[in-house]
Write a protein that holds these residues in place. Structure first.
Motif, PDB file in Angstrom:
ATOM      1  N   THR A 607      -0.823  15.572  22.620  1.00 58.53           N
ATOM      2  CA  THR A 607       0.173  16.459  21.766  1.00 58.53           C
ATOM      3  C   THR A 607       1.286  16.120  21.297  1.00 58.53           C
ATOM      4  OG1 THR A 607       1.940  17.129  24.112  1.00 58.53           O
ATOM      5  CG2 THR A 607      -0.355  18.833  24.076  1.00 58.53           C
ATOM      6  N   ASP A 608       1.487  16.831  20.384  1.00 59.91           N
ATOM      7  CA  ASP A 608       3.601  16.361  19.619  1.00 59.91           C
ATOM      8  C   ASP A 608       4.028  16.668  20.828  1.00 59.91           C
ATOM      9  OD1 ASP A 608       3.657  18.538  19.633  1.00 59.91           O
ATOM     10  OD2 ASP A 608       3.826  19.162  17.574  1.00 59.91           O
ATOM     11  N   ALA A 609       5.759  15.788  20.466  1.00 56.07           N
ATOM     12  CA  ALA A 609       6.547  15.185  21.188  1.00 56.07           C
ATOM     13  C   ALA A 609       6.738  17.107  22.035  1.00 56.07           C
ATOM     14  CB  ALA A 609       7.588  15.171  20.459  1.00 56.07           C
ATOM     15  N   ALA A 610       6.172  17.969  20.870  1.00 54.49           N
ATOM     16  CA  ALA A 610       7.269  19.891  21.247  1.00 54.49           C
ATOM     17  C   ALA A 610       5.919  20.079  22.725  1.00 54.49           C
ATOM     18  CB  ALA A 610       7.636  20.599  20.180  1.00 54.49           C
ATOM     19  N   GLY A 611       4.986  19.771  22.539  1.00 53.25           N
ATOM     20  CA  GLY A 611       3.867  20.072  23.426  1.00 53.25           C
ATOM     21  C   GLY A 611       2.822  21.245  22.709  1.00 53.25           C
ATOM     22  N   LEU A 662       0.210   4.452  17.506  1.00 42.27           N
ATOM     23  CA  LEU A 662       0.117   5.128  18.854  1.00 42.27           C
ATOM     24  C   LEU A 662      -0.771   4.890  19.770  1.00 42.27           C
ATOM     25  CD1 LEU A 662       2.303   8.203  18.615  1.00 42.27           C
ATOM     26  CD2 LEU A 662       3.349   5.936  18.421  1.00 42.27           C
ATOM     27  N   ALA A 681       0.920  13.465  25.728  1.00 44.12           N
ATOM     28  CA  ALA A 681       1.876  13.971  24.875  1.00 44.12           C
ATOM     29  C   ALA A 681       2.462  12.370  24.063  1.00 44.12           C
ATOM     30  CB  ALA A 681       3.260  13.896  25.879  1.00 44.12           C
ATOM     31  N   LEU A 682       1.879  12.537  23.080  1.00 44.63           N
ATOM     32  CA  LEU A 682       2.399  11.056  21.903  1.00 44.63           C
ATOM     33  C   LEU A 682       3.761  11.457  21.165  1.00 44.63           C
ATOM     34  CD1 LEU A 682      -1.295  11.456  20.455  1.00 44.63           C
ATOM     35  CD2 LEU A 682      -0.595   9.922  22.090  1.00 44.63           C
ATOM     36  N   GLN A 683       4.900  10.534  21.546  1.00 43.24           N
ATOM     37  CA  GLN A 683       6.321  10.907  21.275  1.00 43.24           C
ATOM     38  C   GLN A 683       6.224   9.595  20.053  1.00 43.24           C
ATOM     39  OE1 GLN A 683       8.379  10.917  23.987  1.00 43.24           O
ATOM     40  NE2 GLN A 683       7.768  12.882  25.375  1.00 43.24           N
TER      41      GLN A 683
END
Length: 683
Positions: A607-611, A662, A681-683
């Motif tokens: 997922t992205d930072a927002a889920g 990343l 989660a990928l931030q």
């Protein structure tokens, strides 16, 4: 002078009339010939893929098709020309195996039946390309054409028959394609109905010989000889009128001129009726337009009986003083001394079918040429060659050619003279044998681990050298007529069968292997239901190594294998989990085995930072958490997918997820029979 003045116009008109009638006769013949060429034509496209060896009530589908076609050929309308093409008859995996056996021609039951009987099913199903080639053979873009397709399966050569036939119909509006789905599942057969729908043809199903004959009859009855092309011949030909010279009164004798024209019109079937009254060959067609032609006509007409055919000039003879040269013309001597390329061809007896490359696959024909009178057992041949149709340079003289097939000689005497040489056909009394190994009553063809040998029917294998050997699943061989012994080695067992080869015939020989039926399934852990998808199976003979090919395998959820009695090693693999088991198969008995993978499943999500789940650009790598003796973790593999579901053996792992620059690591524990969710989660 008055009589002479009347003679010229009458003569000019009569000659003009005769010229026009002659031209009209030629035009009629040409038009009728063109009409015949444009008459109704059809191409029969036959499925000869390996699946045609499947049986219906103990009889192969290919045999049933041959018998049904024999009935169809016998009842075929002679006014409708028919051609025959086949596909799938050469090489396993060959999508270009398409051959025109017979070009469109009036049907002769014996010729057509023999042509179909020489085909042996073997490979793929390129039915779409076969239809295209049949349309080209019929010149469908220029003339009405009919294609009749008999198939027992779908196209497996990466082609779309629906789109292809729709495109063909746009280019060839007169093309009609009929389809006979032979012993096909309803859901598969329905996928071929578009061929008939796109071209205005019939789509029929057949499950046995009677229904197949009925299907052929239905299509045959729908093909009616076209009468439009023939009827258009007299309409296109206008009645010729005798030309009349300008400013000359028409003589009364001209009133009867139209009668022979009407007579010609009434007898269209004999356009060359004028041959009954031949004109002098040396006189060119005359008209009344120029005085020169009229003068020539007068000369030719005034003395019609004094014209004599031109005398043939005698050939110059050599000088009479040279007696040896006087016996033979010098040009003839040069022709006889010249080396010519003599062609040879072997033909099956008693039906006279020429051997093609398919018939002699795995067979070596040896040709030897001797001068007439030489003993082939003691003399060295003057020329040798191999193949089914060699060409050998020879000079004029008397010869004898001997072709040897597995040690059996066949010979024929021939002569080369001054005329161009004709192909020498040597009769060979031989037949084609096809072999197939099947597992018990299942009639499933064995594909791997086969070793075929053929021996002359005398002595034992230890005392003889095999005439023929093959490791193919369905080999074929051309053998001289006689008795033979076939030996098949498979999975450590040996099967033997006595066969008899008959001249001019092709026969299938099945060796039934004594087998047992094995049912396999795989589970994540004991007590759970069988895994329904994604299972790969491989069955190896117990004596083979891992590098050898499997004797059976596939991707079925719960496969059934017919195996010869003996020991085997079975392997099931799902994702990164696998299990192996030893298996003992007993002939004519059923064996069931469940393989425990001792594995679990994991759903990986990035997922992205927002889920929000990511949909692309994600790569996962899976490592065992334990460190090996070399100080490194074992890498199991990588997956390029945003949300994969992976099967892993029970244990601990390290998951690394990559997204651009990343890189994030996560530990993972897998329990047998359980499904785990891992979100990164990928931030």
């Amino acid at each position: 002078m008055r009589n002479l003045r009347w003679t010229f116009p009458v003569l000019g008109s009569m000659l003009g009339l005769l010229a026009m009638l002659s031209f009209s006769g030629r035009s009629t013949a040409q038009a009728q010939q063109a009409a015949q060429q444009k008459g109704p034509q059809a191409m029969l496209v036959l499925d000869s893929s390996g699946s045609m060896w499947g049986q219906i009530d103990g009889v192969s589908k290919v045999v049933i098709a041959r018998e049904a076609l024999r009935e169809t050929f016998r009842k075929w309308d002679p006014q409708i020309k028919l051609g025959v093409s086949v596909y799938g008859h050469r090489g396993q995996g060959n999508c270009n195996a398409i051959t025109t056996l017979l070009k469109p021609q009036p049907v002769d039951e014996k010729i057509f039946s023999k042509a179909v009987a020489t085909v042996r099913p073997n490979g793929m199903t390129p039915l779409t390309e076969a239809i295209r080639r049949a349309a080209r053979t019929l010149n469908a873009t220029q003339h009405p054409a009919t294609v009749i397709l008999l198939t027992d399966g779908l196209d497996n050569c990466n082609a779309d028959p629906c789109a292809a036939t729709a495109a063909l119909k746009r280019k060839a509006p007169g093309l009609t394609a009929h389809v006979i789905a032979f012993r096909m599942k309803d859901e598969e057969a329905d996928q071929l109905a578009c061929i008939a729908t796109n071209t205005g043809g019939k789509f029929l199903r057949a499950k046995d010989k009677p229904s197949l004959i009925t299907a052929f009859d239905d299509i045959r009855n729908s093909l009616k000889p076209s009468t439009k092309a023939v009827a258009s011949v007299p309409q296109q030909r206008s009645t010729p009128q005798p030309p009349s010279p300008p400013q000359q009164p028409a003589p009364p004798q001209q009133a009867a001129a139209p009668k022979p024209v009407q007579k010609l019109e009434d007898k269209q079937k004999r356009p060359r009726i004028l041959k009954a009254k031949p004109q002098p060959a040396a006189s060119p067609p005359l008209t009344a337009k120029t005085p020169k032609n009229i003068k020539q006509a007068k000369t030719d007409t005034a003395l019609p009986q004094k014209r004599k055919p031109p005398k043939r000039r005698p050939a110059k003879r050599p000088n009479a003083t040279n007696k040896s040269a006087a016996k033979k013309h010098p040009r003839l001597q040069a022709q006889q001394a010249q080396t010519v390329l003599q062609s040879f061809r072997a033909v099956l007896q008693p039906n006279g079918i020429p051997l093609d490359q398919d018939m002699i696959a795995g067979t070596r024909l040896v040709w030897r040429v001797f001068r007439q009178g030489d003993n082939p057992d003691h003399k060295t041949p003057i020329a040798t060659a191999t193949g089914n149709a060699p060409q050998i340079p020879l000079q004029a003289g008397n010869y004898r050619v001997v072709v040897t097939l597995f040690g059996t000689p066949f010979q024929k005497a021939f002569q080369i003279g001054a005329l161009p040489p004709k192909t020498v056909e040597v009769p060979v009394r031989a037949g084609v044998a096809l072999f197939r190994a099947v597992f018990g009553s299942e009639a499933q063809t064995a594909q791997n681990g086969l070793h075929w040998q053929i021996f002359a029917n005398s002595g034992t294998e230890q005392q003889q050298q095999a005439l023929f050997e093959s490791h193919q699943a369905t080999p074929s061989v051309l053998l001289p007529e006689g008795a033979y012994r076939v030996v098949l080695n498979h999975a450590g067992t040996t099967q033997t069968k006595q066969i008899t080869i008959k001249a001019g015939e092709q026969e299938e020989h099945w060796l039934i292997l004594p087998t047992g039926l094995v049912r396999l399934s795989a589970v994540l852990t004991k007590g759970q239901p069988a895994i329904r998808r994604g299972v790969r199976w491989d069955v190896f003979a117990a004596t083979t190594t891992a590098s050898n090919k499997a004797v059976a395998g596939g991707y079925q959820a719960e496969p059934h294998f017919s195996l010869l009695g003996g020991k085997y090693r079975v392997r099931a693999q799902v994702g990164f989990a696998s299990a192996t088991a030893e298996l003992l198969v007993k002939p004519r008995q059923k064996t069931a085995r469940v393989l425990d993978l001792n594995a679990g499943m994991v759903r990986l999500t990035a997922t992205d930072a927002a889920g929000a789940p990511l949909r692309s650009g994600i790569r996962w790598e899976i490592y065992q958490q334990a460190i090996g003796s070399n100080g490194e973790q074992k890498r199991l593999g990588a997956i390029q997918s945003p949300r994969p579901i992976v099967t892993l053996p029970a244990g601990r792992y390290l998951i690394i997820v990559y997204s651009g620059p990343l890189q994030i690591e996560r530990p993972l524990a897998i329990k047998a029979g359980e499904t785990t969710n891992l979100t990164v989660a990928l931030q």
